[in-house]
Scaffold this motif. Structure first.
Motif, mmCIF file in Angstrom:
data_model
loop_
_atom_site.group_PDB
_atom_site.id
_atom_site.type_symbol
_atom_site.label_atom_id
_atom_site.label_comp_id
_atom_site.label_asym_id
_atom_site.label_seq_id
_atom_site.Cartn_x
_atom_site.Cartn_y
_atom_site.Cartn_z
ATOM 1 N N ASN A 1 -11.127 1.788 7.247
ATOM 2 C CA ASN A 1 -10.245 1.579 6.103
ATOM 3 C C ASN A 1 -10.014 0.106 5.799
ATOM 4 O O ASN A 1 -9.218 -0.218 4.918
ATOM 5 N N ASP A 2 -10.698 -0.762 6.542
ATOM 6 C CA ASP A 2 -10.611 -2.204 6.341
ATOM 7 C C ASP A 2 -9.171 -2.704 6.315
ATOM 8 O O ASP A 2 -8.750 -3.420 5.407
ATOM 9 N N ILE A 3 -8.407 -2.277 7.326
ATOM 10 C CA ILE A 3 -7.030 -2.738 7.452
ATOM 11 C C ILE A 3 -6.848 -3.409 8.802
ATOM 12 O O ILE A 3 -7.534 -3.085 9.771
ATOM 13 N N ALA A 4 -5.952 -4.357 8.856
ATOM 14 C CA ALA A 4 -5.755 -5.158 10.060
ATOM 15 C C ALA A 4 -4.763 -4.546 11.037
ATOM 16 O O ALA A 4 -4.784 -4.868 12.220
ATOM 17 N N ARG B 1 -2.358 -3.661 15.980
ATOM 18 C CA ARG B 1 -3.306 -4.514 15.260
ATOM 19 C C ARG B 1 -4.736 -4.130 15.622
ATOM 20 O O ARG B 1 -5.005 -3.676 16.730
ATOM 21 N N ARG B 2 -5.643 -4.330 14.684
ATOM 22 C CA ARG B 2 -7.058 -3.996 14.902
ATOM 23 C C ARG B 2 -7.614 -4.743 16.110
ATOM 24 O O ARG B 2 -8.311 -4.159 16.937
ATOM 25 N N ALA C 1 -1.739 -0.965 11.624
ATOM 26 C CA ALA C 1 -1.143 0.275 11.132
ATOM 27 C C ALA C 1 0.132 0.560 11.914
ATOM 28 O O ALA C 1 0.215 0.264 13.115
ATOM 29 N N THR D 1 0.862 -1.180 0.000
ATOM 30 C CA THR D 1 0.000 0.000 0.000
ATOM 31 C C THR D 1 0.896 1.227 0.000
ATOM 32 O O THR D 1 1.812 1.327 0.812
ATOM 33 N N VAL E 1 -0.085 4.944 3.259
ATOM 34 C CA VAL E 1 -0.133 4.242 4.531
ATOM 35 C C VAL E 1 -0.806 5.098 5.594
ATOM 36 O O VAL E 1 -0.494 6.278 5.750
ATOM 37 N N LEU F 1 -9.054 1.906 11.734
ATOM 38 C CA LEU F 1 -8.711 0.627 11.113
ATOM 39 C C LEU F 1 -9.943 -0.033 10.507
ATOM 40 O O LEU F 1 -9.885 -0.577 9.395
#
Length: 97
Positions: A61-64, A80-81, A66, A39, A42, A58
């Motif tokens: 933005n459908d991310i696990a 982590r999410r 960051a 990606t 970021v 998170l």
């Protein structure tokens, strides 16, 4: 009496086209790099970002996970999410007591 062999026991042979296709696919996969799947935009977090904001960010933005960055923009960790949700739930529960 000889042993009977079923179709499923025979070794599978690939045709020339299937072999060529498999070789092209293998070559393509070996040429792929992290740059092909990374990606570029970021989403980063700061150490003072509240957990409820992290969980929402998170999820939205459908991310696990960051990266967490310092004041110079250098990565210093990852959130982590699941960890953000867990911490947010615990802190929200503690506020009700």
């Amino acid at each position: 009496m000889g042993r009977e062999t079923g179709l499923d026991e025979r070794p599978r042979r690939l045709g020339r086209r299937a072999v060529a296709k498999r070789r092209r696919l293998d070559a393509m996969l070996h040429r792929r790099t992290v740059g092909d799947v990374m990606t570029e935009e970021v989403i980063t977090l700061r150490t003072d970002t509240p957990f409820h904001e992290i969980a929402s960010l998170l999820d939205a933005n459908d991310i696990a996970a960051a990266p967490v960055i310092d004041d110079e923009g250098v990565p210093i960790g990852v959130v982590r999410r699941a960890a953000a949700r867990d911490r947010h739930a615990r802190s929200a529960g503690a506020g009700r007591e």
